[in-house]
Write an enzyme that holds these catalytic residues in place. Structure first.
Site, PDB file in Angstrom:
ATOM      1  N   ASP A  67      -5.207  -3.334  -8.710  1.00 15.46           N
ATOM      2  CA  ASP A  67      -4.520  -4.420  -9.415  1.00 15.46           C
ATOM      3  C   ASP A  67      -5.305  -5.730  -9.365  1.00 15.46           C
ATOM      4  O   ASP A  67      -6.284  -5.865  -8.623  1.00 15.46           O
ATOM      5  CB  ASP A  67      -3.109  -4.613  -8.841  1.00 15.46           C
ATOM      6  N   ASP A 136       8.797  -4.923  -0.147  1.00 12.36           N
ATOM      7  CA  ASP A 136       9.857  -4.457  -1.044  1.00 12.36           C
ATOM      8  C   ASP A 136       9.626  -3.020  -1.522  1.00 12.36           C
ATOM      9  O   ASP A 136      10.301  -2.551  -2.429  1.00 12.36           O
ATOM     10  CB  ASP A 136       9.998  -5.410  -2.249  1.00 12.36           C
ATOM     11  N   HIS A 138       6.801  -1.796  -2.896  1.00 12.90           N
ATOM     12  CA  HIS A 138       5.879  -1.586  -4.015  1.00 12.90           C
ATOM     13  C   HIS A 138       4.599  -0.891  -3.572  1.00 12.90           C
ATOM     14  O   HIS A 138       4.187  -0.975  -2.418  1.00 12.90           O
ATOM     15  CB  HIS A 138       5.590  -2.898  -4.767  1.00 12.90           C
ATOM     16  N   GLU A 143       6.569  -2.976  -8.745  1.00 16.01           N
ATOM     17  CA  GLU A 143       7.720  -3.509  -8.034  1.00 16.01           C
ATOM     18  C   GLU A 143       8.933  -2.588  -8.209  1.00 16.01           C
ATOM     19  O   GLU A 143       8.943  -1.734  -9.100  1.00 16.01           O
ATOM     20  CB  GLU A 143       8.044  -4.907  -8.581  1.00 16.01           C
TER      21      GLU A 143
HETATM   22  P1  PGA Z   1      -0.490  -6.574   2.580  1.00 16.09           P
HETATM   23  O1  PGA Z   1       0.056  -6.166   1.134  1.00 16.09           O
HETATM   24  O2  PGA Z   1      -1.508  -5.523   2.928  1.00 16.09           O
HETATM   25  O3  PGA Z   1      -1.099  -7.911   2.420  1.00 16.09           O
HETATM   26  O4  PGA Z   1       0.686  -6.527   3.500  1.00 16.09           O
HETATM   27  C1  PGA Z   1       0.385  -4.842   0.898  1.00 16.09           C
HETATM   28  C2  PGA Z   1       0.908  -4.673  -0.517  1.00 16.09           C
HETATM   29  O5  PGA Z   1       1.477  -5.636  -1.069  1.00 16.09           O
HETATM   30  O6  PGA Z   1       0.744  -3.579  -1.079  1.00 16.09           O
END
Ligand code: PGA
Length: 260
Positions: A67, A136, A138, A143
């Site tokens: 992404d 959350d 994702h 999301e």
């Molecule tokens: P993070 O993000 O590794 O910074 O916790 C993980 C994600 O949002 O997939």
């Protein structure tokens, strides 16, 4: 899904790096799906060490990142282009022409997303996809409520994700609203999936993904349908799982040929 619970993020990241190194050694032209965020940092450090000290060779490898933020130029320090250069690509020998990261400045986003899917297909598909998990639930930036069959497309971030990612931008309001992300269906097409989760902040999302029902409200839960998915956590992220005794029992008794 295989659940591997490690004492801390450092040991968990060594296992993740070993899984990737094995794929690259067995198939020097492997196609890797890569993730950003704080979670894979130690894994990238270990892969860089394996390159430097053990000659792990990425010269035939192609990579596709999950992404990117819409509207950020590659040189923006919070862009995922900049993240990948800083934490991985400048330390290893992936050829620049084999690196693919969604273009946050694409003038025609739907056309760009179709071309990204086409490039993955043309490369032979993703052999191993690395994932983090959002608090959350994702994966990529898919999301909750994302179609579980979705392909690469534009998405709108939740307030929670913008707040989780605020540190890179100074405040949640400055986090871009839109992103381009591989879809859940794109991720599910990978031949092998590795999902990493560290810290108690991820415990609920991990429990929902691993032991909850398959639902678009927890996009990571679709990995229960993936034939080769490993979830590697530290103790904090495993804190809300109910069957941890069984997962540890399984891991401790793996036949030698299955061990990493
Ligand atoms: P993070 O993000 O590794 O910074 O916790 C993980 C994600 O949002 O997939």
């Amino acid at each position: 899904m295989e659940i591997i619970i490690q004492p801390n993020a450092e040991t968990a990241s060594l296992i993740a790096a070993r899984v990737i190194a094995r794929v690259v050694r067995e198939k020097p032209s492997a196609v890797l799906g890569l993730a950003t965020g704080s979670t894979p940092l130690a894994m990238y450090r270990e892969l860089a060490r394996l390159h430097r000290e053990d000659g792990l060779d990425f010269s035939g490898v192609a990579t596709f990142n999950l992404d990117e933020y819409v509207g950020l130029p590659p040189e923006h320090p919070a862009s995922y282009h900049a993240f990948m250069q800083e934490h991985f690509f400048r330390h290893v020998n992936v050829r620049p022409e084999n690196i693919h990261i969604p273009d946050g400045l694409a003038p025609d986003i739907p056309a760009f997303c179709r071309s990204y899917e086409e490039a993955i297909r043309a490369a032979g598909g993703i052999d191993l996809q690395v994932l983090g998990i959002g608090s959350d639930g994702h994966i990529g930036f898919n999301e909750p409520s994302s179609s579980l069959a979705s392909r690469t497309r534009i998405k709108t971030l939740t307030a929670q994700t913008r707040s989780d990612n605020a540190a890179n931008f100074g405040s949640a309001e400055k986090v871009p609203i839109h992103v381009i992300t591989m879809g859940v269906g794109t991720i599910m097409d990978a031949r092998q999936v590795l999902i990493l989760a560290f810290g108690e902040k991820k415990a609920e999302a991990v429990a929902a993904a691993v032991e909850g029902p398959i639902t678009a409200m927890s996009p990571a839960s679709i990995l229960q349908m993936h034939p080769v998915a490993k979830c590697i956590t530290d103790e904090g992220a495993a804190a809300k799982l109910t069957r941890t005794d069984y997962y540890r029992w399984v891991y401790d008794r793996k036949p030698g040929w299955q061990k990493v």
